[in-house]
Design an enzyme around this catalytic site. Structure first.
Site, PDB file in Angstrom:
ATOM      1  N   SER A   1      16.900   5.019 -11.838  1.00  0.00           N
ATOM      2  CA  SER A   1      16.417   5.692 -10.639  1.00  0.00           C
ATOM      3  C   SER A   1      16.440   7.204 -10.839  1.00  0.00           C
ATOM      4  CB  SER A   1      17.257   5.247  -9.449  1.00  0.00           C
ATOM      5  OG  SER A   1      16.632   5.589  -8.241  1.00  0.00           O
TER       6      SER A   1
ATOM      7  N   HIS B   1      14.288  -2.710  -7.448  1.00  0.00           N
ATOM      8  CA  HIS B   1      14.622  -1.392  -7.988  1.00  0.00           C
ATOM      9  C   HIS B   1      15.920  -1.382  -8.790  1.00  0.00           C
ATOM     10  CE1 HIS B   1      14.331   3.004  -7.948  1.00  0.00           C
ATOM     11  NE2 HIS B   1      15.609   3.055  -7.621  1.00  0.00           N
TER      12      HIS B   1
ATOM     13  N   ASP C   1       9.376  -3.326  -6.708  1.00  0.00           N
ATOM     14  CA  ASP C   1      10.253  -2.202  -6.363  1.00  0.00           C
ATOM     15  C   ASP C   1       9.781  -1.595  -5.048  1.00  0.00           C
ATOM     16  OD1 ASP C   1      11.684   0.204  -6.219  1.00  0.00           O
ATOM     17  OD2 ASP C   1      11.652   0.468  -8.398  1.00  0.00           O
TER      18      ASP C   1
END
Lengths: 439, 538
Positions: free
Chosen positions: A248, A375, A340
């Site tokens: 991320s 994610h 995601d």
């Protein structure tokens, strides 16, 4: 009294034998669970329970029927119901979720990596869905799952302003190194670095802001360059074999360092669910997080979870807001989930590939994309979190973010991507000889 | 502060106080190394030193120069202070120092790698890194040059701090790998293809105390084994600079979830190990020999394999309230057996007995008693009868002054039960009524037992059972080259060890040659578990 007890017992069959192996393992190792000595064709439930450091209870269970010999083997037999179905050797781990009645939006993350996670595996008669605590199991075993292998050393780091924890594999070294960064949630999570050190990499788990402080942090790009440098100059590290590992926001930092930094030359990068935004002349807090300009694009799903995905769309063509990935000179592995809901990472990956191809660098890029995967792609067999609590700004109320993914597909992605990540790291940090060009 | 003094003083001989001496040497090297290669080390060590100084006033005096100036042997006061120093080092500094010491040498390891022209980084893996003591562990080295000599060395420290080690000389294959399951050791502590040689061939390192035997007292913690890979065919005494890689393994005597319960009930002293889960479990009563005390590691291993196991003390234990004679021992063992039978999580009709050495005699007495009905019996190198002298040893008063006179010795001065345990020398009435045995019995025999006449005793049992038409109950596992102490597999072999220290040192000659003894431990354990499974579970 003794005679009566013996008489009663000698009429009963010996209890079922639950065998679990290995009873002590690393979290990314597989587990073999079998039950023997059951009556033939008997319905049983296998359950795995874990009490987290936050004192929440997590569970997974599968419904099985013993074969003619009275045996159940999780690796070979089909689960007919429960938290997972089908032939799933590791289903008792990856399908875990908080027990009914728990707090919502939980995420399972180990903070103390010096102790193992303890899992209790039990077998019950019949196909049971609830009230497990109210009935006695037929048999029970305890399993330890560790993030750190024996001999891995943990060193707290506070040097030149850089804060984090360094994990060093057993032995004299020197070893390849990794700078390991998590996402916008903040704080210091050590477990992935401990696991990477267990695989032979000196790994620095970097802390860059406290939870809830992203919006107010005054973090500079230079902080990450110094952190990378710290790993590179460590006596236990081979200076020309240092990579970057990020998820991320951490992945975003990794791509930025690889493309835009004059000081940092990683040997390779692993970027999970990342983007190629770059805080050029802007504070980090403005990048890839909701701000005043784009907060209107946030959507809600039917459970009031926040979907941030659209904040990044459409992918900007403006080079000044993106890292110039055409300048990357090291192998880059992008791991993304097609479901995601937090960032449009697949679209970002396409843009990165486009840019790199235009500079003739697409041979450096490897893209892994997984369907129905969200994610938070974590080490294998960790539970899947579709939506969890997130402290974006400590001044505001806590929100629940939708990460996406369907549990089974997401868990397969975690398992597959981890093997590929380890192979990628080994290829580029361990076995690749360094060609020295003679000019 | 003390730090400045340390830098300027001479390093006097600390050879008698090993660990602090070596530690201080490392620190001294760090301090006096003025090169810029390791600026990190000096400043970090200084910080750590400061912390230690703050923690202990004694430390400050020690380091400030009281023991560094002048010659001569360190005094008692010095040793005491060093002990305190070491305690704090262990608590606060060891994680860092371990790193520093290795950092110092890693500089040289890189140099060696450069010298051999290899740009590959050798890797050593052990799997599983955390296993039970009786589990095999695969060790593999990778990314080495092909057909290259290397040494694998395993080292561990016992609870008492003794260093045990074993090593093997290997040659890498054409693809630059070494695998202990595939390759042959051509030198070192063992020869040939021995996947577990690095464990069972361990011996105390040169310079360690003599007559050591590895007996784990705290079964809740693992043995930590460091396995290292070094250049060339070297001994473990070579400097650490030749080390290419290290893998660390933990060897556990207890599986997760096994419960350890102190039992002090009806005068019976013992430790009960229960497997995880609700039960009900099959159980064994675990008896050792005249060493006395409470030996727990075989019981914890059996519980890790699914059998409730009760290790019982019958002599030389501080909690034993009465000195047992042989009929007292019968009553005592009966109580111990009933404790198992009455336990709510234990299957009362699935209880076996395991005995080693004198424990065999006690086990045979229980198995032939009309009051008890064990489901099976395992005998390891022990007698089927007794005589007046042996009884005297068993029943001797506890005081240590009289201790000496009762231990029987052979001509060479070693502890020996050879004469008094010979069937020919049994006193009348002491021989167990072997013909009354009603349960399957396994006798594990070390043919090179130098402590007891085990061959003669096992022959006797076999003959009596044959005469009584009960041969089908008897299984004998006979191991040439194995000694008296046939124990859990992959634990080191002691041919000789210290039996008593005060008032005079007595050594015991157990016998056995290391390689065949290790094979006996491995094979007999497997067969014993299968025997228990068949008789207590089916």
């Amino acid at each position: 009294m003794r005679q009566r007890k013996i008489a009663a017992m000698s009429q009963s069959a010996p209890p079922p034998i639950l065998s679990v192996a290995p009873t002590r393992a690393l979290v990314d190792e597989t587990l073999r669970v079998r039950v023997d000595n059951l009556p033939p064709r008997a319905p049983v439930t296998l359950r795995c329970e874990h009490r987290s450091e936050d004192k929440d209870y997590w569970e997974a269970y599968g419904h099985y029927v013993s074969d003619a010999a009275g045996a159940v083997s999780v690796a070979d037999d089909l689960s007919l119901g429960g938290t997972y179905c089908g032939r799933e050797a590791m289903g008792l781990l990856w399908s875990m979720r908080p027990v009914p009645g728990s707090r919502t939006g939980l995420r399972l993350r180990k903070r103390n990596v010096r102790t193992p996670m303890l899992f209790t595996i039990s077998v019950f008669a019949g196909h049971v869905d609830r009230d497990f605590d109210g009935r006695p199991p037929l048999a029970r075993e305890l399993v330890e799952r560790w993030y750190a292998a024996p001999g891995v050393r943990r060193v707290e780091v506070e040097d030149r302003g850089v804060r984090g924890t360094l994990f060093i594999p057993s032995g004299p070294g020197p070893f390849p190194g990794l700078l390991d960064m998590w996402g916008g949630g903040g704080g210091l999570l050590e477990y992935r670095s401990a696991l990477l050190a267990s695989h032979g990499y000196v790994s620095l788990a970097l802390e860059y802001f406290a939870p809830g402080e992203l919006a107010s942090t005054d973090l500079e790009f230079q902080y990450f360059e110094t952190a990378f440098d710290l790993v590179r100059r460590h006596p236990a590290v081979l200076p020309d074999r240092v990579g970057i590992f990020g998820l991320s926001m951490g992945a975003m930092v990794a791509i930025s360092l690889a493309s835009e930094s004059a000081r940092v030359e990683p040997a390779c990068c692993v970027c999970i669910s990342g983007s190629h935004f770059f805080p050029r002349d802007q504070p980090l807090s403005q990048i890839s997080q909701p701000n005043a300009r784009n907060v209107g694009k946030i959507r809600l799903d039917d459970q009031q979870n926040l979907i941030w995905r659209d904040l990044g769309l459409p992918v900007s063509g403006d080079l000044s807001r993106k890292a110039d990935v055409r300048r990357i000179n090291c192998p880059l592995l992008l791991v993304n989930g097609q479901d995601d809901q937090n960032h449009p990472t697949v679209e970002y990956a396409e843009d990165i590939e486009r840019m790199m191809r235009s500079a003739g660098k697409e041979h450096l890029l490897t893209r892994l994309e997984y369907p129905d995967t969200g994610h938070l792609i974590e080490p294998p067999y960790s539970p899947h979190f579709r939506a969890t609590n997130f402290m974006w700004d400590s001044k505001k109320a806590r929100v629940t973010l939708l990460w996406g993914g369907q549990t089974k597909a997401h868990s397969d992605a975690q398992e597959d991507s981890w093997h590929k990540i380890l192979a990628f790291l080994q290829r580029h940090l361990y076995s690749a000889p360094r060609p020295k060009a003679r000019m | 502060m003390g730090v400045c003094n340390f830098r300027n003083t001479k390093h006097t001989g600390f050879s008698t106080v090993k660990y602090p001496g070596r530690l201080l040497q490392v620190l001294r090297i760090s301090f006096t190394d003025k090169s810029d290669t390791h600026p990190q080390i000096s400043s970090d060590v200084e910080i750590i030193f400061f912390k230690i100084l703050i923690y202990s006033k004694h430390l400050e005096q020690a380091i400030a120069g009281e023991y560094f100036c002048g010659e001569g042997r360190p005094s008692i006061m010095f040793r005491t202070r060093v002990a305190v120093f070491w305690h704090f080092i262990g608590k606060h500094l060891t994680p860092h120092v371990g790193l520093r010491r290795e950092l110092y040498w890693s500089h040289n390891a890189v140099a060696i790698r450069r010298k051999t022209g290899s740009t590959l980084v050798p890797v050593l893996t052990a799997a599983p890194t955390r296993g039970l003591v009786d589990e095999q562990i695969g060790i593999k080295a990778d990314f080495l040059p092909p057909r290259h000599p290397v040494t694998l060395c395993a080292q561990m420290r016992s609870e008492d701090g003794d260093l045990w080690e074993a090593f093997g000389h290997y040659n890498t294959s054409a693809d630059g790998t070494v695998e202990v399951t595939r390759d042959h050791s051509v030198g070192g502590s063992y020869l040939g293809c021995e996947p577990m040689g690095l464990f069972w061939a361990m011996q105390p390192a040169p310079g360690e105390r003599e007559g050591l035997r590895l007996r784990m007292r705290n079964v809740k913690i693992p043995l930590i084994v460091n396995i290292s890979l070094s250049e060339g065919h070297v001994s473990p005494r070579e400097p650490e600079s030749g080390r290419l890689a290290v893998a660390t393994a933990e060897r556990w005597f207890t599986a997760p979830g096994v419960q350890r319960i102190d039992v002090r009930q009806n005068g019976v002293v013992g430790t009960l190990f229960l497997p995880p889960g609700p039960g009900s479990f099959p159980a064994v009563l675990d008896l050792w020999g005249m060493g006395g005390g409470l030996v727990e590691y075989r019981s914890s291993m059996l519980a890790s394999r699914g059998f409730a196991s009760f290790s019982v003390a019958y002599m030389e234990h501080k909690d034993l309230t009465v000195q047992l004679d042989i009929s007292g021992a019968d009553a005592y063992m009966k109580k111990a057996f009933h404790i198992l039978q009455d336990h709510p999580q234990i299957c009362g009709d699935r209880i076996g007995i395991i005995g080693l050495s004198y424990g065999v005699y006690l086990g045979l007495r229980m198995a032939t008693s009309p009051d008890l009905n064990p489901s099976c019996l395992v005998c390891i190198n022990g007698p089927a009868g007794s005589n007046k002298e042996l009884s005297q040893v068993f029943c001797k008063p506890k005081t240590s002054e009289s201790d000496q006179r009762y231990w029987p010795r052979d001509e060479a001065g070693y502890l020996s039960f050879r004469d008094m345990s010979l069937p020919a020398n049994y006193s009348p009435g002491t021989q167990v009524k072997i013909e009354n045995l009603a349960c399957p019995t396994m006798y594990i025999l070390g043919e090179d037992d130098q402590n007891s006449p085990s061959t003669e005793n096992s022959n006797l049992i076999e003959d009596v059972l044959k005469a009584a038409g009960k041969s089908h109950l008897y299984t004998r596992l006979s191991y040439p080259g194995a000694g008296h102490l046939i124990e859990v597999p992959y634990t080191p072999h002691a041919r000789l060890s210290v039996w008593r220290i005060k008032p005079e040192k007595i050594l015991s000659l157990w016998g056995g040659e290391t390689a065949p003894h290790a094979a006996a431990q491995e094979d007999s354990w497997k067969k014993m578990l299968h025997f228990l499974d068949t008789n207590l579970r089916a």
